[in-house]
Scaffold this motif. Structure first.
Motif, PDB file in Angstrom:
ATOM      1  N   GLY A 196     -99.018 -42.733  -2.424  1.00  0.00           N
ATOM      2  CA  GLY A 196    -100.276 -42.676  -3.183  1.00  0.00           C
ATOM      3  C   GLY A 196    -100.239 -40.764  -2.805  1.00  0.00           C
ATOM      4  N   ARG A 197     -99.621 -40.440  -0.974  1.00  0.00           N
ATOM      5  CA  ARG A 197     -99.813 -39.464  -0.568  1.00  0.00           C
ATOM      6  C   ARG A 197     -99.220 -38.361  -0.589  1.00  0.00           C
ATOM      7  N   PRO A 198     -99.826 -37.514  -0.794  1.00  0.00           N
ATOM      8  CA  PRO A 198     -98.729 -36.012  -2.002  1.00  0.00           C
ATOM      9  C   PRO A 198     -98.218 -35.307  -0.743  1.00  0.00           C
ATOM     10  N   ILE A 199     -96.822 -35.341  -1.288  1.00  0.00           N
ATOM     11  CA  ILE A 199     -95.172 -35.236  -0.173  1.00  0.00           C
ATOM     12  C   ILE A 199     -95.364 -33.503  -0.575  1.00  0.00           C
ATOM     13  N   LEU A 200     -95.732 -32.843   0.457  1.00  0.00           N
ATOM     14  CA  LEU A 200     -95.073 -30.871   1.306  1.00  0.00           C
ATOM     15  C   LEU A 200     -93.721 -31.768   1.555  1.00  0.00           C
ATOM     16  N   VAL A 201     -92.731 -30.476   1.817  1.00  0.00           N
ATOM     17  CA  VAL A 201     -91.710 -30.326   2.504  1.00  0.00           C
ATOM     18  C   VAL A 201     -92.133 -28.394   2.596  1.00  0.00           C
ATOM     19  N   GLY A 202     -91.734 -28.416   4.206  1.00  0.00           N
ATOM     20  CA  GLY A 202     -90.948 -27.392   4.796  1.00  0.00           C
ATOM     21  C   GLY A 202     -89.266 -27.074   4.766  1.00  0.00           C
ATOM     22  N   LEU A 203     -89.241 -26.196   4.951  1.00  0.00           N
ATOM     23  CA  LEU A 203     -88.388 -25.277   5.453  1.00  0.00           C
ATOM     24  C   LEU A 203     -87.859 -24.033   6.241  1.00  0.00           C
ATOM     25  N   PRO A 204     -88.091 -24.658   7.584  1.00  0.00           N
ATOM     26  CA  PRO A 204     -87.916 -23.871   8.657  1.00  0.00           C
ATOM     27  C   PRO A 204     -87.132 -22.724   8.675  1.00  0.00           C
ATOM     28  N   ALA A 205     -86.238 -23.192   8.390  1.00  0.00           N
ATOM     29  CA  ALA A 205     -84.805 -22.312   8.163  1.00  0.00           C
ATOM     30  C   ALA A 205     -85.353 -20.840   7.531  1.00  0.00           C
ATOM     31  N   ARG A 206     -86.130 -20.818   6.466  1.00  0.00           N
ATOM     32  CA  ARG A 206     -86.794 -19.825   6.265  1.00  0.00           C
ATOM     33  C   ARG A 206     -87.265 -18.928   6.304  1.00  0.00           C
ATOM     34  N   HIS A 207     -88.199 -19.762   7.463  1.00  0.00           N
ATOM     35  CA  HIS A 207     -88.797 -18.761   8.318  1.00  0.00           C
ATOM     36  C   HIS A 207     -88.423 -17.881   9.125  1.00  0.00           C
ATOM     37  N   TYR A 208     -88.512 -16.647   9.658  1.00  0.00           N
ATOM     38  CA  TYR A 208     -87.597 -15.429  10.058  1.00  0.00           C
ATOM     39  C   TYR A 208     -88.973 -14.764  10.847  1.00  0.00           C
ATOM     40  N   SER A 209     -88.582 -15.291  12.706  1.00  0.00           N
ATOM     41  CA  SER A 209     -90.295 -14.889  13.295  1.00  0.00           C
ATOM     42  C   SER A 209     -90.303 -13.118  13.904  1.00  0.00           C
ATOM     43  N   ALA A 210     -88.885 -12.617  13.038  1.00  0.00           N
ATOM     44  CA  ALA A 210     -88.933 -10.775  13.421  1.00  0.00           C
ATOM     45  C   ALA A 210     -89.343 -10.269  12.448  1.00  0.00           C
ATOM     46  N   SER A 211     -89.790 -11.374  11.689  1.00  0.00           N
ATOM     47  CA  SER A 211     -90.330 -10.447   9.940  1.00  0.00           C
ATOM     48  C   SER A 211     -91.950 -11.240   9.756  1.00  0.00           C
ATOM     49  N   ARG A 212     -91.949 -12.502  11.157  1.00  0.00           N
ATOM     50  CA  ARG A 212     -93.567 -13.093  10.393  1.00  0.00           C
ATOM     51  C   ARG A 212     -94.608 -12.140  10.769  1.00  0.00           C
ATOM     52  N   ASP A 213     -95.580 -11.423  10.422  1.00  0.00           N
ATOM     53  CA  ASP A 213     -97.467 -11.328  10.819  1.00  0.00           C
ATOM     54  C   ASP A 213     -98.051 -12.480  10.996  1.00  0.00           C
ATOM     55  N   MET A 214     -98.505 -12.620  12.012  1.00  0.00           N
ATOM     56  CA  MET A 214     -99.116 -13.607  12.231  1.00  0.00           C
ATOM     57  C   MET A 214    -100.414 -13.724  11.382  1.00  0.00           C
ATOM     58  N   PRO A 215    -101.394 -12.431  11.459  1.00  0.00           N
ATOM     59  CA  PRO A 215    -102.475 -12.675  10.972  1.00  0.00           C
ATOM     60  C   PRO A 215    -102.142 -13.534   9.226  1.00  0.00           C
ATOM     61  N   GLU A 216    -101.230 -12.585   8.923  1.00  0.00           N
ATOM     62  CA  GLU A 216    -100.482 -13.543   7.382  1.00  0.00           C
ATOM     63  C   GLU A 216     -99.995 -15.260   6.922  1.00  0.00           C
ATOM     64  N   PHE A 217     -99.301 -14.934   8.363  1.00  0.00           N
ATOM     65  CA  PHE A 217     -99.395 -16.436   8.404  1.00  0.00           C
ATOM     66  C   PHE A 217     -99.875 -17.655   9.318  1.00  0.00           C
ATOM     67  N   LYS A 218    -100.838 -17.574   9.215  1.00  0.00           N
ATOM     68  CA  LYS A 218    -102.552 -17.889   9.569  1.00  0.00           C
ATOM     69  C   LYS A 218    -102.628 -18.233   8.402  1.00  0.00           C
ATOM     70  N   SER A 219    -103.048 -17.155   7.470  1.00  0.00           N
ATOM     71  CA  SER A 219    -103.267 -17.385   5.989  1.00  0.00           C
ATOM     72  C   SER A 219    -102.677 -18.128   5.489  1.00  0.00           C
ATOM     73  N   PHE A 220    -101.539 -18.417   5.122  1.00  0.00           N
ATOM     74  CA  PHE A 220    -100.331 -18.495   4.292  1.00  0.00           C
ATOM     75  C   PHE A 220    -100.858 -20.571   4.859  1.00  0.00           C
ATOM     76  N   VAL A 221    -100.635 -20.621   6.594  1.00  0.00           N
ATOM     77  CA  VAL A 221    -101.326 -21.680   7.021  1.00  0.00           C
ATOM     78  C   VAL A 221    -102.668 -22.637   5.768  1.00  0.00           C
ATOM     79  N   VAL A 222    -103.462 -21.301   5.912  1.00  0.00           N
ATOM     80  CA  VAL A 222    -104.701 -22.288   5.297  1.00  0.00           C
ATOM     81  C   VAL A 222    -104.637 -21.910   4.085  1.00  0.00           C
ATOM     82  N   TYR A 223    -103.476 -21.388   2.913  1.00  0.00           N
ATOM     83  CA  TYR A 223    -103.155 -21.474   2.138  1.00  0.00           C
ATOM     84  C   TYR A 223    -102.848 -22.875   1.617  1.00  0.00           C
ATOM     85  N   PHE A 224    -101.467 -23.160   2.748  1.00  0.00           N
ATOM     86  CA  PHE A 224    -100.890 -24.416   1.772  1.00  0.00           C
ATOM     87  C   PHE A 224    -102.041 -25.880   2.109  1.00  0.00           C
ATOM     88  N   PHE A 225    -102.509 -25.053   3.941  1.00  0.00           N
ATOM     89  CA  PHE A 225    -102.946 -27.055   3.631  1.00  0.00           C
ATOM     90  C   PHE A 225    -103.909 -27.197   2.722  1.00  0.00           C
TER      91      PHE A 225
END
Length: 249
Positions: free
Chosen positions: A97-126
């Motif tokens: 009965g645990r819900p499933i979260l699927v992560g696809l890291p090949a769609r994440h690009y470090s060169a275009s990542r903004d860390m503050p937005e990324f951290k907010s995104f982590v909070v958003y999906f959690f």
């Protein structure tokens, strides 16, 4: 106590410690009154039932939460660029009965990542996946599909930030993380990430080799709930298309 540490039913002794923890944190931060006993229990379990350590951890969480999600949740417009990459999706539920979260890291690009937005995104999906967890269940299952992952996707700082947010502010929420289609080069990155994972969390990361992939997935997840791209019948829903009223956790 082994059952409690693993997320099972609480005994009377554990609830007494929860009450002790509540009295301690409410004396220092009135906002603690808004948090239910199950949340306090997760912090208690994350610190091996040491009330002083759990109190320090929980009070730090309250302060962080006010800064990370001032309105109680992270608004979609704050993470729109991260959402547009469709690197996090919602799946069905596993056999417990645990819900499933699927992560696809090949769609994440470090060169275009903004860390503050990324951290907010982590909070958003959690927040999103935790809000899906049904009554009587406290954890979620994560499938991390590393197919196509390469050097352009490697972002050690972001991975460590996500793990630290999960460990410090969403304790005892991850039930298991299945890492699949793991390329050899990822193991070099994993060696740098591993020291930042606490002992309680390390055992939850399971590397699944290709030969036993279907057997492992079907042991954990019924075919009707398994994502279509992994041979099941459940369509994946990109997080940006997942409709749910934001909730504070």
């Amino acid at each position: 106590m082994a059952s409690a540490a693993g997320g099972g039913p609480a005994g009377e002794g554990e609830w007494l410690k929860v009450a002790e923890l509540r009295a301690m944190v409410q004396a220092q931060d009135p906002h603690a009154k808004e948090v239910d006993n199950l949340t306090l229990r997760r912090f208690l379990r994350a610190r091996d039932h040491n009330v002083d350590k759990a109190s320090a951890m929980f009070l730090k969480f309250l302060q962080w939460r006010r800064e990370a999600a001032p309105g109680g949740f992270v608004p979609e417009e704050q993470v729109r660029r991260e959402l547009s990459q469709d690197k996090i999706c919602m799946g069905g539920v596993d056999r417990t009965g645990r819900p499933i979260l699927v992560g696809l890291p090949a769609r994440h690009y470090s060169a275009s990542r903004d860390m503050p937005e990324f951290k907010s995104f982590v909070v958003y999906f959690f927040d999103k996946i935790c809000a899906r967890i049904p009554r009587g269940q406290e954890k979620f299952l994560c499938i991390v599909d590393l197919k196509g992952w390469g050097y352009s996707n490697c972002d050690i700082r972001a991975y460590i930030a996500a793990i630290e947010i999960m460990q410090n502010y969403y304790p005892e929420r991850l039930g298991k993380a299945l890492l699949i289609h793991v390329p050899y080069m990822f193991m070099k990155a994993w060696k740098m990430i591993y020291p930042f994972i606490d002992n309680n969390t390390r055992d939850k990361f399971v590397f699944v080799d290709d030969k036993s992939l279907q057997e492992t997935l079907r042991r954990e997840i019924d075919e009707n709930q398994l994502p279509e791209f992994l041979g099941g019948k459940m369509p994946l829903i990109p997080l940006k298309d997942y409709v749910q009223h934001p909730q504070a956790v």
